[in-house]
Write a protein that holds these residues in place. Sequence first.
Motif: not given
Length: 621
Positions: A271-274, A307-312, A180-189
């Motif tokens: 990114x958060x929604x996807x 994870x997404x909060x700090x990204x914002x 699950x993390x790998x899929x999340x990282x791809x979206x964030x990248x």
Amino acid sequence: MSSSAPPAPTTPRRSLLGRPVDDGPRASFSQLMPYLLEHRTVLSWVIVISVLGAGASLAQPLLVAQVISTVEEGGELGGLVALLVGLVVLAGLLSGFGHYLLQRTGEGVVLSSRRTLVRRLLHLPISEFDQRRTGDLVSRVGSDTTLLRAVLTQGLVEAIGGSLTFLGALVAMIIIDPVLLLLTVLVIAVSVVTVVLLSARIRIASRKAQEKVGDLAAAVERAISSVRTVRAANATEREITTIHEDARGAWLQGIKVAKISALVVPISSIALQISFLVVLGVGGYRVAAGDIEIAELVAFILFLFLLIGPLGQAFGAITSVNSALGALGRIQEIIGLPSEAEGDTDVAPAAATADRAAIAFDDVHFRYPEAARKTEQEKVIAEVVGDASDGGDRERTVLDGVTFSVPQGSRTALVGPSGAGKSTILSLIERFYDPTEGVIRMEGVDIRALDRTELRGRIGYVEQDAPVLAGTLRDNLLLGSPMASDDDCVAVLERVNLLEVLQRSDQGLDAQVGESGVMLSGGERQRLAIARALLAAPSILLLDESTSSLDGVNERLMREAIDAVSADRTLIVIAHRLSTVVDSDQIVVLEHGRVIGTGVHADLVRDVPLYRELAQHQLLT
């Protein structure tokens, strides 16, 4: 000189006339660091609070997972729920206190940057003010410095604490489910790459927006300072149109910044929604397949939000930092300019002489680039009409081999047609400029060997325009003599025939004179400027057209005041009215930057044709 990094090379823009336009300096992040490090103690506390807040936030998903597991097992929830609520409250309190410290520190950064900028501005060489617009300089102090606050209040330091939350959430998600993390990282990248590509455009657009705000401030300052002239010329609507155009230019640049920022802001949300939909879909499948527990999926989703909060926050920090660096480039441009005194290290003063004259000019030449003398409007006109004579390499000679001496305690008058160099001579004595060639001595010592503060402390200077500062009569009088008493102020006002102004209001010395002395007549402004100079009791007094705005009666009274003060000091007077200087100990006649005659009135009328013509024109022969 400042050690600021040089601007990065860019492809020059083109003006409407097809000529290159400089995009201006770009500040680097290293130039921003001194402003932040000045508040390092408070920022250290902010980082500690951010770390504690990150810890409280990271513990919450683990407690939620524990609560779910306890419910599935039928255990007691009292202690876990209380601990969870306590962590939520603690995280909120830490966030609020940290926000306050950041706001407070942000204001401190603005204050320190304004102090630094104002100190540099007021120590710049006079030539810099000749070439720059006042409104633009004011905009740098007000608008540009304000943007530095955003560096702290909109994410930079918070992003440090956020990065800890990001890393903690990342580690927890690896432990829970690497797939699950790998899929999340791809979206964030994808979102991170997009923000990085947009960040450079934000910096450029923000700097251009600040330049447009500077243009607007300059236009407003010009119109307000000349409002009477504008009204008298029926040019009010034209000035309004000009200012509206500058305001629209600032608005358009602001819209450009908004458009680019609008692309950055929703990226974190998308990114958060996807990521949420991917985790929910794939995670639900893996729960059904028995690869992870439902409690672990819930914890993973909560860590995803952390994870997404700090990204914002990071995206916001990129936007605010790039905007601030655009403004900082304009601030650093001024701070990087050499101060008036910094150029003195390159000057080798001439040897002292035995001549004890108060002031002596020895073969003095002075010239400066013609382009530096032109107003902004004149430069635009010259560019439009293609005036080849206005080349930046062409220099105009103002003084050409000027030599004369002013004895101690004497009165010397400088006369000649407009443009002869009379006011320039006074500016050189004050060291607003230094001679291109030759030497100016005070009591035998090259004035370039004297400390500027010491030099100007011995000289009183009344400019031709007789500027009066906004404030009270007392404020104006004490400008150069802050320790003078009220009795001293009243006495000097009496000497220049200004007691009527003092008695005009019940406030006395506390009476307001208005912006630029608008509450006073032209003659009163001149006499107040003279009173201000006299109060400092200088040994040398420079008067530039001090009687030009006086009527016959006040001119006589002013001459009597000048006669009274000339007994114990040296006077150098510029006057177009020869009647005010005919009894001077010495008259120096200038034409085209040269001395064409020196002597007393009777001798000059006999020997110097130009002076004789001036005297005949004023019925003094």
